[in-house]
Motif scaffolding. Structure first.
Motif, PDB file in Angstrom:
ATOM      1  N   GLY A  71      53.893  41.233  25.670  1.00 51.11           N
ATOM      2  CA  GLY A  71      54.998  40.927  26.552  1.00 51.11           C
ATOM      3  C   GLY A  71      55.126  42.069  27.537  1.00 51.11           C
ATOM      4  N   ALA A  72      54.929  41.786  28.811  1.00 58.76           N
ATOM      5  CA  ALA A  72      54.857  42.829  29.826  1.00 58.76           C
ATOM      6  C   ALA A  72      55.859  42.584  30.941  1.00 58.76           C
ATOM      7  CB  ALA A  72      53.452  42.921  30.417  1.00 58.76           C
ATOM      8  N   ILE A  73      56.468  43.666  31.402  1.00 55.33           N
ATOM      9  CA  ILE A  73      57.317  43.615  32.584  1.00 55.33           C
ATOM     10  C   ILE A  73      56.426  43.879  33.777  1.00 55.33           C
ATOM     11  CG2 ILE A  73      59.245  44.662  33.790  1.00 55.33           C
ATOM     12  CD1 ILE A  73      60.440  45.341  31.056  1.00 55.33           C
ATOM     13  N   VAL A  74      56.390  42.934  34.687  1.00 54.71           N
ATOM     14  CA  VAL A  74      55.426  42.937  35.783  1.00 54.71           C
ATOM     15  C   VAL A  74      56.165  42.977  37.121  1.00 54.71           C
ATOM     16  CG1 VAL A  74      53.495  41.726  36.836  1.00 54.71           C
ATOM     17  CG2 VAL A  74      53.837  41.618  34.365  1.00 54.71           C
ATOM     18  N   PRO A  75      55.904  43.984  37.945  1.00 58.84           N
ATOM     19  CA  PRO A  75      56.583  44.060  39.248  1.00 58.84           C
ATOM     20  C   PRO A  75      56.327  42.853  40.134  1.00 58.84           C
ATOM     21  CG  PRO A  75      55.575  46.165  38.720  1.00 58.84           C
ATOM     22  CD  PRO A  75      55.095  45.182  37.681  1.00 58.84           C
ATOM     23  N   ASP A  76      55.120  42.316  40.087  1.00 62.59           N
ATOM     24  CA  ASP A  76      54.778  41.183  40.939  1.00 62.59           C
ATOM     25  C   ASP A  76      55.538  39.917  40.578  1.00 62.59           C
ATOM     26  OD1 ASP A  76      51.221  41.953  41.362  1.00 62.59           O
ATOM     27  OD2 ASP A  76      53.030  42.797  42.268  1.00 62.59           O
ATOM     28  N   LYS A  77      56.172  39.925  39.438  1.00 63.82           N
ATOM     29  CA  LYS A  77      56.941  38.760  39.017  1.00 63.82           C
ATOM     30  C   LYS A  77      58.417  39.127  38.867  1.00 63.82           C
ATOM     31  CE  LYS A  77      53.105  36.287  36.958  1.00 63.82           C
ATOM     32  NZ  LYS A  77      52.584  35.579  35.775  1.00 63.82           N
ATOM     33  N   ALA A  78      58.918  39.780  39.876  1.00 64.62           N
ATOM     34  CA  ALA A  78      60.338  40.125  39.967  1.00 64.62           C
ATOM     35  C   ALA A  78      60.803  40.961  38.776  1.00 64.62           C
ATOM     36  CB  ALA A  78      61.190  38.862  40.110  1.00 64.62           C
ATOM     37  N   TRP A  79      59.901  41.800  38.275  1.00 66.27           N
ATOM     38  CA  TRP A  79      60.219  42.707  37.176  1.00 66.27           C
ATOM     39  C   TRP A  79      60.664  41.969  35.928  1.00 66.27           C
ATOM     40  CZ3 TRP A  79      58.880  47.692  38.165  1.00 66.27           C
ATOM     41  CH2 TRP A  79      58.723  48.042  39.508  1.00 66.27           C
ATOM     42  N   SER A  80      60.172  40.771  35.790  1.00 62.68           N
ATOM     43  CA  SER A  80      60.475  39.981  34.611  1.00 62.68           C
ATOM     44  C   SER A  80      59.406  40.178  33.549  1.00 62.68           C
ATOM     45  CB  SER A  80      60.574  38.498  34.971  1.00 62.68           C
ATOM     46  OG  SER A  80      61.619  38.267  35.900  1.00 62.68           O
ATOM     47  N   GLU A  81      59.763  39.872  32.314  1.00 61.08           N
ATOM     48  CA  GLU A  81      58.796  39.951  31.230  1.00 61.08           C
ATOM     49  C   GLU A  81      58.038  38.637  31.123  1.00 61.08           C
ATOM     50  OE1 GLU A  81      60.067  41.463  27.424  1.00 61.08           O
ATOM     51  OE2 GLU A  81      58.595  40.212  26.385  1.00 61.08           O
ATOM     52  N   TYR A  82      56.731  38.755  31.070  1.00 64.40           N
ATOM     53  CA  TYR A  82      55.867  37.610  30.896  1.00 64.40           C
ATOM     54  C   TYR A  82      54.971  37.819  29.689  1.00 64.40           C
ATOM     55  CZ  TYR A  82      57.176  35.283  35.217  1.00 64.40           C
ATOM     56  OH  TYR A  82      57.870  34.621  36.197  1.00 64.40           O
ATOM     57  N   ASP A  83      54.571  36.710  29.123  1.00 64.51           N
ATOM     58  CA  ASP A  83      53.722  36.697  27.938  1.00 64.51           C
ATOM     59  C   ASP A  83      52.272  36.502  28.373  1.00 64.51           C
ATOM     60  OD1 ASP A  83      53.664  34.817  24.847  1.00 64.51           O
ATOM     61  OD2 ASP A  83      53.822  36.975  25.159  1.00 64.51           O
ATOM     62  N   TYR A  84      51.380  37.370  27.884  1.00 64.18           N
ATOM     63  CA  TYR A  84      49.972  37.300  28.246  1.00 64.18           C
ATOM     64  C   TYR A  84      49.105  37.249  27.002  1.00 64.18           C
ATOM     65  CZ  TYR A  84      51.596  38.609  32.882  1.00 64.18           C
ATOM     66  OH  TYR A  84      52.248  38.642  34.096  1.00 64.18           O
ATOM     67  N   TRP A  85      47.993  36.553  27.134  1.00 61.38           N
ATOM     68  CA  TRP A  85      47.074  36.344  26.020  1.00 61.38           C
ATOM     69  C   TRP A  85      45.660  36.757  26.371  1.00 61.38           C
ATOM     70  CZ3 TRP A  85      48.626  34.616  21.234  1.00 61.38           C
ATOM     71  CH2 TRP A  85      49.917  34.096  21.153  1.00 61.38           C
ATOM     72  N   GLY A  86      44.979  37.329  25.401  1.00 60.20           N
ATOM     73  CA  GLY A  86      43.555  37.562  25.541  1.00 60.20           C
ATOM     74  C   GLY A  86      42.773  36.278  25.352  1.00 60.20           C
ATOM     75  N   GLN A  87      41.478  36.357  25.603  1.00 64.94           N
ATOM     76  CA  GLN A  87      40.631  35.172  25.518  1.00 64.94           C
ATOM     77  C   GLN A  87      40.185  34.852  24.095  1.00 64.94           C
ATOM     78  OE1 GLN A  87      39.905  33.013  28.152  1.00 64.94           O
ATOM     79  NE2 GLN A  87      41.590  34.252  28.977  1.00 64.94           N
ATOM     80  N   GLY A  88      40.384  35.764  23.189  1.00 66.80           N
ATOM     81  CA  GLY A  88      40.023  35.545  21.804  1.00 66.80           C
ATOM     82  C   GLY A  88      38.686  36.164  21.444  1.00 66.80           C
ATOM     83  N   THR A  89      38.587  36.625  20.215  1.00 64.73           N
ATOM     84  CA  THR A  89      37.330  37.157  19.701  1.00 64.73           C
ATOM     85  C   THR A  89      37.117  36.606  18.294  1.00 64.73           C
ATOM     86  OG1 THR A  89      36.060  39.189  19.283  1.00 64.73           O
ATOM     87  CG2 THR A  89      38.421  39.276  18.810  1.00 64.73           C
ATOM     88  N   GLN A  90      35.907  36.170  18.029  1.00 62.60           N
ATOM     89  CA  GLN A  90      35.599  35.527  16.755  1.00 62.60           C
ATOM     90  C   GLN A  90      35.394  36.555  15.657  1.00 62.60           C
ATOM     91  OE1 GLN A  90      35.212  32.032  15.971  1.00 62.60           O
ATOM     92  NE2 GLN A  90      35.224  32.900  13.884  1.00 62.60           N
ATOM     93  N   VAL A  91      36.070  36.335  14.545  1.00 60.44           N
ATOM     94  CA  VAL A  91      35.863  37.117  13.332  1.00 60.44           C
ATOM     95  C   VAL A  91      35.391  36.164  12.251  1.00 60.44           C
ATOM     96  CG1 VAL A  91      36.962  38.474  11.510  1.00 60.44           C
ATOM     97  CG2 VAL A  91      37.548  38.884  13.912  1.00 60.44           C
ATOM     98  N   THR A  92      34.223  36.433  11.710  1.00 59.29           N
ATOM     99  CA  THR A  92      33.666  35.606  10.653  1.00 59.29           C
ATOM    100  C   THR A  92      33.388  36.471   9.438  1.00 59.29           C
ATOM    101  OG1 THR A  92      32.627  34.121  12.267  1.00 59.29           O
ATOM    102  CG2 THR A  92      31.821  34.027  10.002  1.00 59.29           C
ATOM    103  N   VAL A  93      33.959  36.092   8.311  1.00 60.55           N
ATOM    104  CA  VAL A  93      33.786  36.822   7.061  1.00 60.55           C
ATOM    105  C   VAL A  93      33.003  35.921   6.115  1.00 60.55           C
ATOM    106  CG1 VAL A  93      34.892  38.071   5.194  1.00 60.55           C
ATOM    107  CG2 VAL A  93      35.972  37.982   7.456  1.00 60.55           C
ATOM    108  N   SER A  94      31.779  36.294   5.852  1.00 62.41           N
ATOM    109  CA  SER A  94      30.903  35.450   5.050  1.00 62.41           C
ATOM    110  C   SER A  94      29.797  36.291   4.437  1.00 62.41           C
ATOM    111  CB  SER A  94      30.290  34.345   5.905  1.00 62.41           C
ATOM    112  OG  SER A  94      29.360  33.571   5.164  1.00 62.41           O
ATOM    113  N   SER A  95      29.391  35.910   3.236  1.00 61.00           N
ATOM    114  CA  SER A  95      28.273  36.558   2.586  1.00 61.00           C
ATOM    115  C   SER A  95      26.955  35.858   2.889  1.00 61.00           C
ATOM    116  CB  SER A  95      28.497  36.617   1.075  1.00 61.00           C
ATOM    117  OG  SER A  95      28.644  35.317   0.531  1.00 61.00           O
TER     118      SER A  95
END
Length: 122
Positions: A98-122
């Protein structure tokens, strides 16, 4: 614009460890809470760990004692240290801020990464 870049995912054996990183870039005034979520196939996205700007943390019951979330405010980066990994930890892991961004009127916006795969397997 704000971008989140994730790294650190991969294939690991049960009992192994991985460390995920998520670095934010762009015009950000302040980052409030940072967190990690995961989503397994056919499942809803769930909160894994969260850390506030003050350093308070909380974890899903399933990962308590095994995962540790931390942040480097200067580098705008959040980490997830994952130890004693289990097959049920297999999922795509997403970071969130959750980031306060000047370009968006100093409002807090929610941002997401693209994801990274975690695989746990033998």
């Amino acid at each position: 614009q704000v971008q989140l870049v994730e790294s650190g995912g991969g294939l690991v054996q049960p009992g192994g460890s991985l460390r995920l990183s998520c670095a934010a870039s762009g015009s950000i005034f302040r980052i409030n809470a940072m967190g990690w979520y995961r989503q397994a196939p056919g499942k809803q996205r769930e909160l894994v760990a969260k850390i506030t700007s003050g350093g308070s943390t909380n974890y899903a019951d399933s990962v308590k004692g095994r995962f540790t979330i931390s942040r480097d405010n200067a580098k705008k980066t959040v980490f997830l240290q994952m130890n004693s990994l289990k097959p049920e930890d297999t999922a795509v892991y997403y970071c969130n801020i959750g980031a306060i961004v000047p370009d968006k009127a100093w409002s807090e916006y929610d941002y997401w990464g693209q994801g990274t795969q975690v695989t746990v397997s033998s």
